[in-house]
Design a protein around this motif. Structure first.
Motif, PDB file in Angstrom:
ATOM      1  N   THR A  94      -2.193   1.668   5.867  1.00  0.00           N
ATOM      2  CA  THR A  94      -1.461   2.423   4.557  1.00  0.00           C
ATOM      3  C   THR A  94      -0.085   1.547   4.433  1.00  0.00           C
ATOM      4  OG1 THR A  94      -0.614   2.962   6.530  1.00  0.00           O
ATOM      5  CG2 THR A  94      -2.509   3.853   6.360  1.00  0.00           C
ATOM      6  N   LEU A  95      -0.093   0.126   4.577  1.00  0.00           N
ATOM      7  CA  LEU A  95       1.364  -0.576   4.040  1.00  0.00           C
ATOM      8  C   LEU A  95       0.678  -1.272   3.352  1.00  0.00           C
ATOM      9  CD1 LEU A  95       2.915  -0.863   7.983  1.00  0.00           C
ATOM     10  CD2 LEU A  95       3.078   0.350   6.315  1.00  0.00           C
TER      11      LEU A  95
ATOM     12  N   GLU B 112       1.891  -3.430  10.187  1.00  0.00           N
ATOM     13  CA  GLU B 112       3.577  -3.734  10.164  1.00  0.00           C
ATOM     14  C   GLU B 112       3.789  -4.830  10.808  1.00  0.00           C
ATOM     15  OE1 GLU B 112       7.899  -1.820  11.482  1.00  0.00           O
ATOM     16  OE2 GLU B 112       6.083  -1.296  12.146  1.00  0.00           O
TER      17      GLU B 112
ATOM     18  N   ALA C  34       4.882   2.803   2.016  1.00  0.00           N
ATOM     19  CA  ALA C  34       3.704   3.265   2.962  1.00  0.00           C
ATOM     20  C   ALA C  34       3.030   4.575   2.400  1.00  0.00           C
ATOM     21  CB  ALA C  34       5.038   3.800   4.023  1.00  0.00           C
TER      22      ALA C  34
ATOM     23  N   MET D 146       2.964   6.363  -2.517  1.00  0.00           N
ATOM     24  CA  MET D 146       3.916   5.654  -1.694  1.00  0.00           C
ATOM     25  C   MET D 146       5.341   6.011  -1.592  1.00  0.00           C
ATOM     26  SD  MET D 146       2.120   1.554  -2.332  1.00  0.00           S
ATOM     27  CE  MET D 146       0.296   1.969  -3.498  1.00  0.00           C
TER      28      MET D 146
ATOM     29  N   LEU E 198       9.663   1.565   1.913  1.00  0.00           N
ATOM     30  CA  LEU E 198      10.198   1.395   2.709  1.00  0.00           C
ATOM     31  C   LEU E 198      11.729   0.569   3.103  1.00  0.00           C
ATOM     32  CD1 LEU E 198       7.861   0.435   4.698  1.00  0.00           C
ATOM     33  CD2 LEU E 198       8.908   2.969   5.129  1.00  0.00           C
TER      34      LEU E 198
END
Length: 203
Positions: free
Chosen positions: A2-3, A57, A89, A142, A145
């Motif tokens: 998901t990153l 992460e 993300a 997404m 970040l």
């Protein structure tokens, strides 16, 4: 996964082939997966975009540090004039991005949103995406970040530029897109039409 990160390389004229070769050889870093590689065709030209997914992460941060300290992204240092790395993300209601063959072109759209509007945007997209994706797939949406925030990236594949125009016009006409209330929360809009590199897992 998901990153994700999207690495944008500004490539010297005539160097795309060598850049593609190096990315193909070095695209998978520890804890990551190469998902897509494209070159810009409409929008800011001379760019190669690389999308990777990360299993944690920690893996994303470790790879960012490695690239910064090494200063030679994908071994392409001599062929590029600039590099930009953005971390994202995935919208939580979407499935992880996976390699797939869609053909033609990919549109990379980046929207800036008003402060405190990101959750509203995710909620609005969750309601609208199922009907919209009956027209064409959504590779992923997404939120950023880092860098200028809040903003989000959405990636749409189409068979051609003409198909993109037709499908988007029909979706607006039928009232299924954009998501209800979504545009009122946007501050900026940017779009680049890209073509997949021959080896791109998303193509």
């Amino acid at each position: 996964m998901t990153l994700y990160d999207l690495v944008t390389l500004t490539v010297k004229i005539g160097a795309n082939a060598q850049v593609f070769e190096n990315i193909q050889a070095r695209g998978d870093a520890p804890g990551s997966k190469l998902l897509g590689c494209w070159y810009s065709d409409i929008g800011t030209l001379g760019q190669v975009l690389v999308l990777r997914g990360f299993d944690s992460e920690a893996s994303l941060i470790a790879e960012r540090k490695r690239m910064l300290l090494e200063g030679n992204p994908f071994g392409c240092g001599e062929f590029i004039t600039d590099v930009k790395i953005d971390s994202y993300a995935l919208f939580p209601f979407l499935p992880p991005i996976e390699p797939a063959v869609h053909g033609g072109i990919y549109e990379m759209r980046v929207y800036g949103t008003k402060l405190a509007s990101l959750q509203h945007t995710i909620d609005a997209w969750e309601k609208a995406v199922p009907e919209r994706t009956r027209r064409t797939p959504l590779v992923g949406a997404m939120y950023a970040l880092d860098g200028a925030v809040p903003r989000f990236l959405n990636i749409w594949p189409y068979a051609s530029v003409d198909e993109r125009s037709r499908i988007r016009a029909e979706a607006v006409k039928d009232g299924i897109w954009p998501p209800k209330g979504g545009p009122a929360h946007l501050t900026t809009m940017e779009s680049t039409i890209c073509v997949p590199a021959p080896f791109s897992p998303l193509r």
